[in-house]
Enzyme design. Sequence first.
Site, PDB file in Angstrom:
ATOM      1  N   THR A 198      -0.458  -6.323   7.757  1.00 40.23           N
ATOM      2  CA  THR A 198      -0.914  -7.675   7.383  1.00 40.23           C
ATOM      3  C   THR A 198      -0.408  -8.140   6.015  1.00 40.23           C
ATOM      4  O   THR A 198      -0.786  -9.207   5.542  1.00 40.23           O
ATOM      5  CB  THR A 198      -2.457  -7.762   7.387  1.00 40.23           C
ATOM      6  OG1 THR A 198      -2.957  -6.894   6.374  1.00 40.23           O
ATOM      7  CG2 THR A 198      -3.038  -7.376   8.728  1.00 40.23           C
ATOM      8  N   GLY A 199       0.455  -7.334   5.381  1.00 37.90           N
ATOM      9  CA  GLY A 199       1.032  -7.742   4.097  1.00 37.90           C
ATOM     10  C   GLY A 199       2.466  -8.174   4.305  1.00 37.90           C
ATOM     11  O   GLY A 199       2.736  -9.192   4.961  1.00 37.90           O
TER      12      GLY A 199
ATOM     13  N   TYR B 219       4.654  -7.232   6.342  1.00 39.18           N
ATOM     14  CA  TYR B 219       5.053  -7.373   7.744  1.00 39.18           C
ATOM     15  C   TYR B 219       4.475  -8.623   8.419  1.00 39.18           C
ATOM     16  O   TYR B 219       4.802  -8.913   9.572  1.00 39.18           O
ATOM     17  CB  TYR B 219       4.703  -6.115   8.545  1.00 39.18           C
ATOM     18  CG  TYR B 219       5.689  -4.967   8.349  1.00 39.18           C
ATOM     19  CD1 TYR B 219       6.798  -5.108   7.528  1.00 39.18           C
ATOM     20  CD2 TYR B 219       5.508  -3.746   8.996  1.00 39.18           C
ATOM     21  CE1 TYR B 219       7.711  -4.062   7.344  1.00 39.18           C
ATOM     22  CE2 TYR B 219       6.422  -2.696   8.828  1.00 39.18           C
ATOM     23  CZ  TYR B 219       7.522  -2.871   7.993  1.00 39.18           C
ATOM     24  OH  TYR B 219       8.418  -1.844   7.828  1.00 39.18           O
TER      25      TYR B 219
ATOM     26  N   VAL C 187       0.839  -1.199   0.000  1.00 38.69           N
ATOM     27  CA  VAL C 187       0.000   0.000   0.000  1.00 38.69           C
ATOM     28  C   VAL C 187       0.883   1.262   0.000  1.00 38.69           C
ATOM     29  O   VAL C 187       0.526   2.286  -0.596  1.00 38.69           O
ATOM     30  CB  VAL C 187      -1.005  -0.041   1.178  1.00 38.69           C
ATOM     31  CG1 VAL C 187      -0.345   0.160   2.516  1.00 38.69           C
ATOM     32  CG2 VAL C 187      -2.115   0.957   0.982  1.00 38.69           C
ATOM     33  N   ASP C 188       2.049   1.183   0.623  1.00 35.04           N
ATOM     34  CA  ASP C 188       3.006   2.295   0.657  1.00 35.04           C
ATOM     35  C   ASP C 188       3.410   2.672  -0.780  1.00 35.04           C
ATOM     36  O   ASP C 188       3.365   3.855  -1.177  1.00 35.04           O
ATOM     37  CB  ASP C 188       4.230   1.835   1.475  1.00 35.04           C
ATOM     38  CG  ASP C 188       5.136   2.976   1.899  1.00 35.04           C
ATOM     39  OD1 ASP C 188       4.761   4.140   1.678  1.00 35.04           O
ATOM     40  OD2 ASP C 188       6.222   2.691   2.450  1.00 35.04           O
TER      41      ASP C 188
END
Length: 241
Positions: free
Chosen positions: A191-192, A194, A106-107
């Site tokens: 939750t990805g 990490y 998402v970053d």
Amino acid sequence: MECKTFQVLLKSNPEGLILQVPKKFQLSNSKLVSFRPESRRRGTKWSNLILNKSVWCEIFFPLLMDRDDKEKQMTKITIKKGDITEENVDTIVNAANESLFGGGGVDGAIHKAAGVKLLEECRTLNGCKTGKAKLTKGYNLKAKYVIHTVGPVWNGGNKDESLALKNSYLNSLILAVKNGIKTIAFPAISTGVYGYPKEAAAKIAIKTVSDFIREDESIDEIVFVLFSENDFDLYKKLMSE
Ligand code: AR6
């Protein structure tokens, strides 16, 4: 006559006695019809009225007026399946890393959609510690701001990951309130890449946000934007429990 009962709480203070009633109601007058000791129910928002009795009470429905306007001002929590970069909210939250220099997931999507100016501003921020949050402008995004927070890397669960994840949500909300933000969208932080287990993370996200809005009503809407159908279904299930 239709009769409905509500819990009210009386507290003593130097000005007199304060009657607390659930916030969605206000008393149309102060006639109390009966009294009963009760334990305080969790999850109810309370407002204060000064009265002269010192016990728990029941109040007949006709003595209460529904404060529809007040009810509408309470924070709404919604869930949505989609791409957070498309969200038309005051701020979206980025699941960043401690450098704040961008990354994948998402970053990466947020930096791509916002444009290089976002990275330029991020470079001035001196990074961000795990569990903390920092605010930038949204540049080419629909959102006016981005709140960058760093969730914990999952390490088996014994390294205070749950506290760090809670702090990511909490510090993002606190920063939002400080900046007058009314609508905020969160991804499923950590939750990805990490690796935080999805259900455990979702429970922390929902609980932290729910607890926060019980204490602070200044945000109008909090949206959980879930990227996958599975994540959306998980949040839907947990939100209905
Ligand atoms: N909109 C909404 N959610 C998304 C999007 C999107 N466009 N893209 C991915 N997700 P992740 P993390 C979901 O890996 O686990 C980065 O490299 C995704 O499906 O983005 O906190 C950072 O720089 C998942 O559910 O963040 C850090 O180094 C959730 O967003 C590291 O990854 C979070 O997945 C942070 O890892």
